[in-house]
Motif scaffolding. Structure first.
Motif, PDB file in Angstrom:
ATOM      1  N   LEU A   1       0.845  -1.185   0.000  1.00  0.00           N
ATOM      2  CA  LEU A   1       0.000   0.000   0.000  1.00  0.00           C
ATOM      3  C   LEU A   1       0.885   1.242   0.000  1.00  0.00           C
ATOM      4  O   LEU A   1       1.840   1.336   0.771  1.00  0.00           O
ATOM      5  CB  LEU A   1      -0.915   0.022   1.228  1.00  0.00           C
ATOM      6  CG  LEU A   1      -1.883  -1.154   1.355  1.00  0.00           C
ATOM      7  CD1 LEU A   1      -2.614  -1.092   2.683  1.00  0.00           C
ATOM      8  CD2 LEU A   1      -2.874  -1.150   0.202  1.00  0.00           C
ATOM      9  N   VAL A   2       0.553   2.217  -0.857  1.00  0.00           N
ATOM     10  CA  VAL A   2       1.346   3.439  -0.979  1.00  0.00           C
ATOM     11  C   VAL A   2       0.860   4.487   0.016  1.00  0.00           C
ATOM     12  O   VAL A   2      -0.344   4.738   0.137  1.00  0.00           O
ATOM     13  CB  VAL A   2       1.260   4.002  -2.414  1.00  0.00           C
ATOM     14  CG1 VAL A   2       1.918   5.372  -2.496  1.00  0.00           C
ATOM     15  CG2 VAL A   2       1.917   3.040  -3.396  1.00  0.00           C
ATOM     16  N   ASP A   3       1.798   5.111   0.695  1.00  0.00           N
ATOM     17  CA  ASP A   3       1.515   6.204   1.633  1.00  0.00           C
ATOM     18  C   ASP A   3       2.359   7.403   1.191  1.00  0.00           C
ATOM     19  O   ASP A   3       3.584   7.400   1.359  1.00  0.00           O
ATOM     20  CB  ASP A   3       1.869   5.784   3.056  1.00  0.00           C
ATOM     21  CG  ASP A   3       1.491   6.835   4.093  1.00  0.00           C
ATOM     22  OD1 ASP A   3       0.763   7.789   3.724  1.00  0.00           O
ATOM     23  OD2 ASP A   3       1.934   6.709   5.243  1.00  0.00           O
TER      24      ASP A   3
ATOM     25  N   THR B   1      -0.265  11.376  -9.337  1.00  0.00           N
ATOM     26  CA  THR B   1      -0.158  10.188  -8.497  1.00  0.00           C
ATOM     27  C   THR B   1      -1.229   9.181  -8.899  1.00  0.00           C
ATOM     28  O   THR B   1      -2.247   9.536  -9.498  1.00  0.00           O
ATOM     29  CB  THR B   1      -0.335  10.525  -7.004  1.00  0.00           C
ATOM     30  OG1 THR B   1      -1.704  10.870  -6.748  1.00  0.00           O
ATOM     31  CG2 THR B   1       0.582  11.654  -6.563  1.00  0.00           C
TER      32      THR B   1
ATOM     33  N   PRO C   1      -4.361   3.117  -3.551  1.00  0.00           N
ATOM     34  CA  PRO C   1      -3.071   2.906  -2.880  1.00  0.00           C
ATOM     35  C   PRO C   1      -2.408   1.559  -3.169  1.00  0.00           C
ATOM     36  O   PRO C   1      -1.195   1.441  -3.028  1.00  0.00           O
ATOM     37  CB  PRO C   1      -3.428   3.020  -1.396  1.00  0.00           C
ATOM     38  CG  PRO C   1      -4.861   2.586  -1.331  1.00  0.00           C
ATOM     39  CD  PRO C   1      -5.491   3.093  -2.599  1.00  0.00           C
TER      40      PRO C   1
ATOM     41  N   PHE D   1       7.178   8.737  -1.178  1.00  0.00           N
ATOM     42  CA  PHE D   1       6.166   7.822  -0.649  1.00  0.00           C
ATOM     43  C   PHE D   1       6.847   6.618  -0.006  1.00  0.00           C
ATOM     44  O   PHE D   1       8.017   6.327  -0.250  1.00  0.00           O
ATOM     45  CB  PHE D   1       5.205   7.356  -1.750  1.00  0.00           C
ATOM     46  CG  PHE D   1       5.847   6.597  -2.882  1.00  0.00           C
ATOM     47  CD1 PHE D   1       5.996   5.212  -2.822  1.00  0.00           C
ATOM     48  CD2 PHE D   1       6.296   7.255  -4.019  1.00  0.00           C
ATOM     49  CE1 PHE D   1       6.579   4.504  -3.860  1.00  0.00           C
ATOM     50  CE2 PHE D   1       6.875   6.559  -5.070  1.00  0.00           C
ATOM     51  CZ  PHE D   1       7.019   5.179  -4.988  1.00  0.00           C
TER      52      PHE D   1
END
Length: 319
Positions: free
Chosen positions: A255-257, A297, A301, A273
C-alpha cells in the motif's frame, strides 16, 4: 456568412448543434459525433475545441457542457467550432481506447479517411480543426490524480512553439508541462499545419471532477478574451512550467503512503512515498531523484512491484 459543421449550421449571430457523421457501427447503422457551431455576430478568428478523444476523460465534455450555454453569439467576434465527444465508441463503454480497433485516439492524428475506425474519426475531426486559427484539445489525467495543467506538445524547436506557449499562458491553469509529445497527438499534428494548439489536462481520476471542470471553463473564457472573441480583456499571468517529467514505480508490492500532496515542491532526496504492508509495516521508502513538483499520483493505494506510483515535474521555471 453561414458556417456549417456536419448537420449544424449557423448564420452570424446564431448557435446550432448537430452531428458530424464519421462511419457506421457493427450493425450497419451510421453514427455521428455531437458538434456545435457558434457563429459570432462580428467577424474574427476561429477557435476549434474538442473533448473526449480518450473515452474515459470526461472533464472536457463537462467544460463544454458549461461553456456553450454561456456563449451569446451577439457578443462574439469570430467563430467557435466544437466537437463534444471525439472517441464515440470508447465513450459508450467508458473506456480509454477505441474498442473497435484498440487504439488510443490521441495517437491517430492527422488520421486517414480510409483507415481504421480511429484513423477515420481522427481524419474527420482534423479536417474541422484545421479550419481554425487556434485549437484547444481538452483532456484529463485519466485514472490518475493530477494537478490541472496545460501541455505544450510541439517541441521547443517547432516554428509555432512560441505561439503554442502563448496560448498555454492565455488558458492560465497555473501549471504548464512543456515537453514534446508523441507522434499522433492533435497537439503535435496541428502545429505542423500552422495552428497553435494546446492540450489542457484538467485534473484526473475516474469520473467527473467539478473543481477541474470549473478550472477548464475559466481557461476557455480566458482564451476567448485574450484572442478577442469577447470584448473583455485578459492579461497574461506567469505560469509555473515543468520542462521534464520523472516517473516512479513501486519497488515492492503493498500500500502506498504519500509524504507529499499534489502540487507540493519536492527536493532531491526527499521522501515521496512509502510502501507498507497491510499492517503499516514499511517495506520501502522512495525518494525524489531531482528537485521538482509532485505532478501526478495513482488514484488507489494498492500496488504490485514495478507498478506506476507517481510523477514529478522537473526542470521547473516560471514564464
Amino acid at each position: 456568412m453561414t458556417t456549417t459543421l456536419g448537420t449544424a449550421s449557423a448564420d452570424p449571430g446564431e448557435i446550432d448543434t448537430g452531428r458530424l457523421e464519421v462511419g457506421e457501427t457493427r450493425d450497419g447503422s451510421s453514427f455521428g459525433l455531437p458538434v456545435a457551431v457558434v457563429n459570432g455576430a462580428s467577424p474574427g478568428k476561429t477557435l476549434y475545441m474538442q473533448a473526449v478523444s480518450d473515452g474515459d476523460e470526461l472533464n472536457g465534455i463537462g467544460v463544454i457542457q458549461r461553456v456553450v450555454p454561456r456563449l451569446d453569439p451577439a457578443e462574439i467576434s469570430g467563430t467557435i467550432l466544437i466537437v463534444g465527444i471525439v472517441n464515440y465508441h470508447a465513450f459508450q463503454v467508458a473506456e480509454h481506447r477505441n474498442p473497435i480497433d484498440d487504439t488510443k485516439m490521441n495517437r491517430a492524428y492527422p488520421g486517414n479517411e480510409n483507415g481504421t475506425s480511429s484513423e477515420r474519426i481522427a481524419a474527420a475531426t482534423f479536417d474541422v480543426a484545421t479550419r481554425a486559427d487556434i485549437i484547444l484539445d481538452l483532456h484529463q489525467g485519466s485514472t490518475s490524480r493530477m494537478i490541472d495543467e496545460v501541455r505544450v506538445r510541439c517541441g521547443k524547436r517547432h516554428r509555432l512553439y512560441e505561439d503554442c506557449l502563448e496560448l498555454a499562458k492565455a488558458f492560465g491553469c497555473g501549471y504548464v508541462l512543456d515537453q514534446k509529445g508523441p507522434d499522433g497527438q492533435l497537439a503535435r499534428a496541428a502545429p505542423d499545419e500552422g495552428i497553435p494548439t494546446i492540450d489542457p489536462e484538467l485534473g484526473g481520476t475516474v469520473g467527473w471532477d467539478e473543481t477541474s471542470i470549473r478550472k477548464g471553463v475559466e481557461g476557455v473564457f480566458n482564451v476567448l478574451r485574450y484572442y478577442d472573441f469577447l470584448a473583455e480583456s485578459h492579461d497574461l499571468e506567469r505560469q509555473t512550467r515543468a520542462n521534464g517529467f520523472e516517473q516512479y514505480g513501486a519497488p515492492n508490492g503493498g500500500l502506498v503512503d504519500f509524504e507529499k500532496d499534489l502540487g507540493d515542491r519536492v527536493a532531491r532526496g526527499e521522501t515521496l512515498f512509502e510502501v507498507t504492508t497491510a499492517f503499516g509495516e514499511t517495506k520501502a521508502t522512495v525518494t525524489a531523484d531531482s528537485d521538482g513538483i509532485l505532478w501526478r499520483t495513482r488514484r488507489l493505494p494498492q500496488v504490485a512491484s514495478g507498478e506506476y506510483v507517481c510523477s514529478v515535474g522537473t526542470d521547473i521555471d516560471s514564464y
